[in-house]
Design a protein around this motif. Structure first.
Motif, mmCIF file in Angstrom:
data_model
loop_
_atom_site.group_PDB
_atom_site.id
_atom_site.type_symbol
_atom_site.label_atom_id
_atom_site.label_comp_id
_atom_site.label_asym_id
_atom_site.label_seq_id
_atom_site.Cartn_x
_atom_site.Cartn_y
_atom_site.Cartn_z
ATOM 1 N N THR A 31 -0.664 -0.268 35.040
ATOM 2 C CA THR A 31 -0.653 1.093 34.528
ATOM 3 C C THR A 31 0.537 1.839 35.115
ATOM 4 N N ARG A 78 8.197 1.351 29.094
ATOM 5 C CA ARG A 78 7.461 0.235 29.729
ATOM 6 C C ARG A 78 8.420 -0.861 30.185
ATOM 7 N N MET A 88 1.656 2.248 39.017
ATOM 8 C CA MET A 88 0.851 1.336 39.823
ATOM 9 C C MET A 88 1.661 0.682 40.940
ATOM 10 N N PHE A 112 5.811 -0.869 34.968
ATOM 11 C CA PHE A 112 4.517 -0.474 35.518
ATOM 12 C C PHE A 112 4.191 -1.271 36.784
#
Length: 910
Positions: free
Chosen positions: A7, A86, A10, A105
């Motif tokens: 996520t 991402r 993280m 992430f």
């Protein structure tokens, strides 16, 4: 998997496990301002992405944390980020260039593409809107464009094409967000539109129409290109403040004659937007966004009508803009609007400039919040405070910054406008910070306020390369590019201590590599030494030096053929005191601190390039009081070496820190951190020391002779070791007489006088000086401790002696050819040759001179071997016969190949 379960943010929540490496990257100061800075997260977690040398840094600004994406061995040349933030893609240029796709992430590399552009690497890269495809452009003179489906496990592109040289050097590329099979690239003068399929790439360049005569204005050089939203149009920004509008539909051509993309793309107009150069052009939803050299950011609609703009003061040329994916809460007047323009204007963004400054811009405020301000030119100097967690960083742009490296907190700075900072040094008490500049000036500053405590000195005629204080802060010494050593001294004037120039001396005739203060063993007075590439180690008598007269006590030649590169005081591990030096042949030497006699030669760390700088690591409170470590840097690596140095390769380790070159090295006062400066990459890296990891590596490498056996060809069980044993015991037979009938006395050692013969028998041909150093090294190895001289050497110690003294890189034909380049002349074919008479004269008159009888006997033996006449009358030296043989067998003109193969009988690689 870890990737798909990750996520946002993280990676900062993960506990940092103890690394198995002796040096671990802890923080990076500075970044590459020529590349874009991206916003990954905004709001309570403000996270940005930028490139520092060969590392991509994910920086949590508010949390003051960094996560480092490490995988490249070359400096990263380009990067891009997917639309959803991402996926991060990085690429580099140089040997073994890589393309790596990272999950932002989790920080995990999910795809590595090897050999994408093997010759030169990548200069431009982009990722499609759906994050499925990559487009890359190679950095060579002849450029190649490749399309990759990075999710497929293949090292081959889906399709590629080679660009013609007349297209110019394409350095920017981007996909069409509406169609991943279209993309555009541009150079400074050419724009190319592409349409690709699974097997081919079609491209059309359009630039010839962009002449001042056609559009009645100066178009200017191109900067960036984009596709417009929901249309067939595209835009290109120029450095003349224009926007070039392209379209696949030409209103002047009938529809039935229109060409399909990309061949139908043509210029329909050039719009003058402003006077200032446009450096950034992007499309965000339904807005066109531009950035310029004045730091202005402007928003336009699809008809190029101005919607909003930001015009801050003191912002340099914009290099990149990156918008947050998170929308701020809009004002009440906009809360009912679903207009995509309003949504765009509600996005905060990150702005980076070409002068290495990064700003965070909140669209509900007119303030530009400065996130980072780093050096925009080479960082060549770093120094650590001797008592506090402070590091000073100096750059060629004149910026001097002091950081608290424990809290990662910026404390103070000063900008020098006249020249760049070349070197820095704190005094041992921590009161002063001395700085040497590129114009030859020297400043002595207050260590806290960075204000000058006296007027600057200007006694160097060239850039100051080295600067150092004595242990009692009484003296300051500098070295410069004009081979001069200059000394400054504290004096008492009008009741207060101040600095004044003492004396200077041109003590070397080649570049000075190090200056080093020490302490006399019989007093507390300082010693000063300088080491130059002229192979001279010079010691100065500071006590006897007077105004404008620097006294030299000793000048010692410390190398015969190698070039010394650095030196340091060796820790007191025995009764004898040593100076440690390292040379360009990967050797380290221990010199007696008083006589400068070479007491030991050792195999140094071999990690691609020789040691450039060395420092002894201060002992920490947790460290073994009897264990010392050496920190070193090579051309591009930083490493640790366990002491004492003995040639064991498992006692050292190294890691890439600055692929384009390390400019300086510093160590924290407690020995917990090592700092490296990268010069032109404008970065400083902080490395955490883990001594336990190096101790473990040394233990696993084996004890006693095991590491040295592995350095022999074939190891302990190999043919080379068996031959060495045979030669070793044959030397014993020769000592007792080959034909004797008496009982043999077999021992485990040989006399020191037999060392040269055995060394030559196994293929190592030391000079007479090297032979003397080897024999003295063994003879006096126990003299200080026991007062006795050693007369014999056993097989184990002989192997260590051989490993430590033999050439690290072996015999090189290139070095022989370089010698012929210097000593020879061109023959009719253009080859470098040496006349036979000159050749014989050089051997007798230059270097380690041979007598006429020695030379004749040596050549007779070599040439007799060539004729296959061993055991004949040539076994007895005959001067007339030797002269006849030499004239008969050696040609009038000798090449390097003839000398190696026909005279020495050495094999030459094809």
């Amino acid at each position: 998997s870890l990737v798909w379960a990750a996520t946002p943010g993280m990676l900062f929540q993960k506990d940092k496990e103890s690394s198995p490496d002796p040096l671990n990257l802890s923080w990076v100061f500075g970044y590459n301002s020529s590349l874009a800075v991206h916003s990954l997260m905004d709001g309570k977690d403000r996270v940005i992405l930028y490139v520092s040398s060969h590392i991509a840094v994910i920086h949590d600004v508010l949390g003051n944390r960094q996560y480092h994406l490490q995988g490249h061995t070359n400096v990263i040349s380009c990067l891009c980020v997917s639309e959803d933030k991402r996926w991060v893609v990085t690429a580099d240029q140089g040997p073994d260039a890589l393309i790596i796709v990272w999950d932002s992430f989790s920080g995990i590399p999910v795809r590595t593409i090897f050999g994408s552009h093997p010759e030169h690497g990548v200069c431009a890269i982009a990722i499609s809107q759906d994050a499925r495809y990559l487009v890359t452009i190679s950095a060579g003179t002849v450029q190649r464009v490749c399309i990759w489906r990075w999710t497929l496990p293949t090292e081959k592109p889906m399709c590629s094409t080679e660009l013609r040289s007349e297209f110019g050097h394409q350095d920017y590329v981007t996909f069409n967000p509406q169609n991943a099979h279209e993309f555009v690239s541009n150079s400074k003068t050419q724009v190319i539109f592409y349409l690709w399929g699974r097997t081919s790439v079609q491209g059309e360049h359009v630039a010839l129409l962009l002449s001042p005569q056609t559009f009645k204005c100066v178009v200017g050089r191109f900067s960036q290109s984009v596709f417009l939203f929901n249309t067939s149009k595209a835009l290109t920004a120029t450095l003349a403040g224009k926007l070039v509008v392209w379209d696949a539909v030409d209103p002047h051509i009938p529809p039935e004659e229109q060409q399909a993309k990309p061949h139908g793309m043509t210029v329909i107009k050039v719009v003058s937007m402003q006077k200032e150069s446009l450096t950034v052009l992007m499309v965000l939803e339904s807005c066109i966004v531009t950035g310029d050299v004045k730091g202005h950011v402007k928003f336009y609609d699809g008809d190029l009508l101005l919607l909003s703009f930001y015009s801050p003061s003191k912002v340099g040329p914009i290099r990149s803009l990156s918008f947050s994916t998170t929308l701020r809460d809009p004002p009440a007047s906009e809360s009912d609007s679903s207009n995509s323009v309003s949504l765009t204007l509600n996005r905060n963004f990150i702005l980076s400039t070409s002068d290495a400054t990064v700003f965070h811009v909140a669209t509900d405020s007119t303030d530009f919040e400065k996130v980072m301000e780093e050096a925009k030119r080479a960082v060549s100097a770093i120094a650590c405070h001797p008592q506090q967690a402070l590091v000073a960083v100096g750059s060629h742009c004149g910026l001097l910054k002091v950081w608290d490296y424990w809290e990662i907190k910026y404390l103070a700075s000063r900008i020098f406008t006249k020249a760049g900072i070349q070197c820095l040094s704190y005094d041992p008490k921590g009161y002063f910070l001395a700085a040497g500049f590129t114009d030859g000036s020297v400043y002595i500053l207050d260590a806290i306020s960075l204000q000058s405590i006296c007027k600057e000195f200007q006694f160097s005629e060239g850039p100051v390369t080295h600067i150092s204080f004595s242990h009692n802060s009484e003296y300051l010494a500098t070295a410069d590019e004009k081979y001069s050593v200059i000394v400054y001294k504290t004096v008492l004037q009008n009741g207060r201590w101040c600095w004044e120039h003492l004396a200077g001396l041109d003590s070397h005739y080649k570049p000075i590599r190090s200056i080093l203060f020490g302490v006399h063993s019989d007093s507390n007075k300082p010693r000063l030494l300088s080491l130059g590439e002229d192979r001279r180690l010079v010691e100065y008598d500071l006590s006897s030096s007077i105004k404008d007269h620097l006294v030299v006590t000793h000048q010692d030649r410390v190398e015969q053929m190698a070039v010394p590169l650095c030196l340091a005081w060796y820790p007191q591990l025995s009764l004898e005191s040593f100076i440690l030096t390292a040379n360009n042949c990967y050797k380290m030497k221990l010199l007696n601190a008083t006589t400068k006699m070479c007491r030991k030669t050792l195999w140094g760390p071999t990690y691609g390039s020789p040691l450039e700088k060395i420092q002894i690591l201060p002992r920490t409170s947790l460290a073994d009081p009897q264990q010392y470590y050496l920190v070193y840097v090579t051309k591009d690596k930083v490493g640790l070496q366990m002491l004492p140095v003995d040639g064991n390769p498992h006692k050292s380790s190294a890691f890439i820190c600055h692929p384009n070159g390390v400019s300086d090295l510093a160590i924290s006062y407690d020995g917990r951190y090592v700092f490296t400066a990268g010069g032109d990459d404008c970065t400083v890296m902080k490395w955490k020391v883990n001594l336990n990891a190096l101790d473990a590596a040394s233990f696993l490498g084996g004890e006693d002779l095991i590491p040295f056996y592995n350095l022999l060809d074939g190891g302990r069980e190999g043919r080379f070791f068996r031959e060495l044993e045979d030669y070793f015991y044959y030397a014993q037979l020769c000592r007792q007489g080959i034909d004797t009938l008496e009982n043999r006395e077999v021992s485990t050692d040989i006399l020191l006088e037999e060392i040269p013969s055995v060394m030559r028998a196994i293929g190592f041909y030391p000079s007479e000086e090297e032979i003397e150093e080897m024999i003295n090294e063994v003879k006096f190895s126990k003299c200080v401790d026991t007062g006795e001289q050693v007369t014999k050497i056993d097989l184990g110690d002989f192997i260590k002696l051989y490993i430590n003294h033999r050439p690290v890189l072996g015999l090189s034909m290139k070095s022989l050819q370089r010698a012929f380049q210097v000593l020879g002349y061109d023959d009719e074919k253009g080859d470098k040759v040496i006349d036979r008479g000159d050749f014989l004269s050089l051997l007798q008159c230059r270097g380690e001179q041979m007598t006429e009888d020695e030379l004749a006997q040596c050549l007779t033996t070599l040439l007799g071997r060539r004729r296959g006449r061993e055991g004949s009358e040539l076994d007895t030296y005959d001067p007339p016969g030797a002269a006849e043989l030499i004239e008969e067998e050696i040609p009038a003109e000798i090449t390097a190949e003839i000398f190696a193969a026909d005279i020495l009988g050495l094999p030459i690689d094809a």
